[in-house]
Design a protein around this motif. Sequence first.
Motif, mmCIF file in Angstrom:
data_model
loop_
_atom_site.group_PDB
_atom_site.id
_atom_site.type_symbol
_atom_site.label_atom_id
_atom_site.label_comp_id
_atom_site.label_asym_id
_atom_site.label_seq_id
_atom_site.Cartn_x
_atom_site.Cartn_y
_atom_site.Cartn_z
ATOM 1 N N GLU A 233 0.813 -1.214 0.000
ATOM 2 C CA GLU A 233 0.000 0.000 0.000
ATOM 3 C C GLU A 233 0.856 1.278 0.000
ATOM 4 O O GLU A 233 0.477 2.296 0.599
ATOM 5 C CB GLU A 233 -0.974 0.017 1.188
ATOM 6 N N ARG A 234 1.995 1.218 -0.677
ATOM 7 C CA ARG A 234 2.849 2.390 -0.811
ATOM 8 C C ARG A 234 2.860 2.829 -2.268
ATOM 9 O O ARG A 234 2.903 2.002 -3.173
ATOM 10 C CB ARG A 234 4.282 2.071 -0.370
ATOM 11 N N GLU A 235 2.829 4.127 -2.491
ATOM 12 C CA GLU A 235 3.000 4.644 -3.841
ATOM 13 C C GLU A 235 4.422 4.319 -4.312
ATOM 14 O O GLU A 235 5.336 4.127 -3.505
ATOM 15 C CB GLU A 235 2.759 6.148 -3.870
ATOM 16 N N ASP A 238 7.461 6.195 -2.797
ATOM 17 C CA ASP A 238 7.664 5.856 -1.383
ATOM 18 C C ASP A 238 8.205 4.440 -1.254
ATOM 19 O O ASP A 238 9.107 4.170 -0.454
ATOM 20 C CB ASP A 238 6.342 6.002 -0.627
ATOM 21 N N ARG A 239 7.658 3.534 -2.055
ATOM 22 C CA ARG A 239 8.111 2.139 -2.007
ATOM 23 C C ARG A 239 9.591 2.032 -2.366
ATOM 24 O O ARG A 239 10.367 1.371 -1.683
ATOM 25 C CB ARG A 239 7.258 1.297 -2.960
ATOM 26 N N ARG A 242 11.804 3.259 0.391
ATOM 27 C CA ARG A 242 11.908 2.298 1.493
ATOM 28 C C ARG A 242 12.849 1.150 1.140
ATOM 29 O O ARG A 242 13.599 0.654 1.994
ATOM 30 C CB ARG A 242 10.520 1.761 1.858
#
Length: 288
Positions: A233-235, A238-239, A242
């Motif tokens: 559930e990360r755009e 952002d993914r 990470r």
Amino acid sequence: MNYVDFFGHKVSKLIAGDNPFNGHSYITEYVSKQEMIDYHTEDKILEAMHEMEEMGINTMLPLADPYIIRILQHYRSNGGKMNFIFQTYSPMMLSLETASVSMNMMMSVEPIGVYLSGTYTDLCLETNTMPKLYEMLKHLRTFDIKLGLGTHYPEIVELSEKENWDIDFYMACMYNLRRGREGEQSGFITGKNKSLIRKIIPEDRAVMLNTLKKVEKPIIAFKIFAGGQMLVEREEADRRERIKDAYNTIFTTLKPNDFAVAGVFQKYHDQIRENVEVLNEWYEEIGK
């Protein structure tokens, strides 16, 4: 892709795991065990392996499940050159005799290493049956292969180092996924999907890495993305950030020749390409 030395073998800094190939999901609220199993036909697994090669991943960490070994035999017979470092298959580790059968099956595809699964190792600690662990390690050592030890516990690494266990490398989990299931057999034996109840504790990674900093033997870090839990559930931006942060935290702590493994599930987006692209970006940023 950057490469490191693993006992004379050139191994990619990021290697491929196969938990999703076997239906081992740690994000079951998003992708179920059955969905992973249904998706991963032999053709899909081979397709993923060929993409790994194209992206520079030259080593895979397969489970010694007879089904997976047959696929790898087909891969080898068709000219596949990828290195294999096997995880032992718990149903075949119930006795020394069945362990020998499994080891001989693994040898058919010429692996460069085999490690005793973390669940097996940790269960011996949890149930106070360490002599069983010592006996199995001694037995596996009779085979002409580099031998590793898997664990989710920093305490196991510390004990092994203190007692100088006869192993060649460690397979170390960044998060303690045994928490809450101490004394429980592998899901491959019980039939339970352990990931239904596994949630990561972020602080675990720092504790394990602090232990590993003191270790001279080669280390393979696993669950570097917490079984995918830190990425769901990360755009995309952002993914990817990470993923890069995980590489930075782990690779700047471990030794230069240590490396990491990540499982991939290709159904919804190209995780192989994303993982490698972000790794290459990270190397460019640090000037290597």
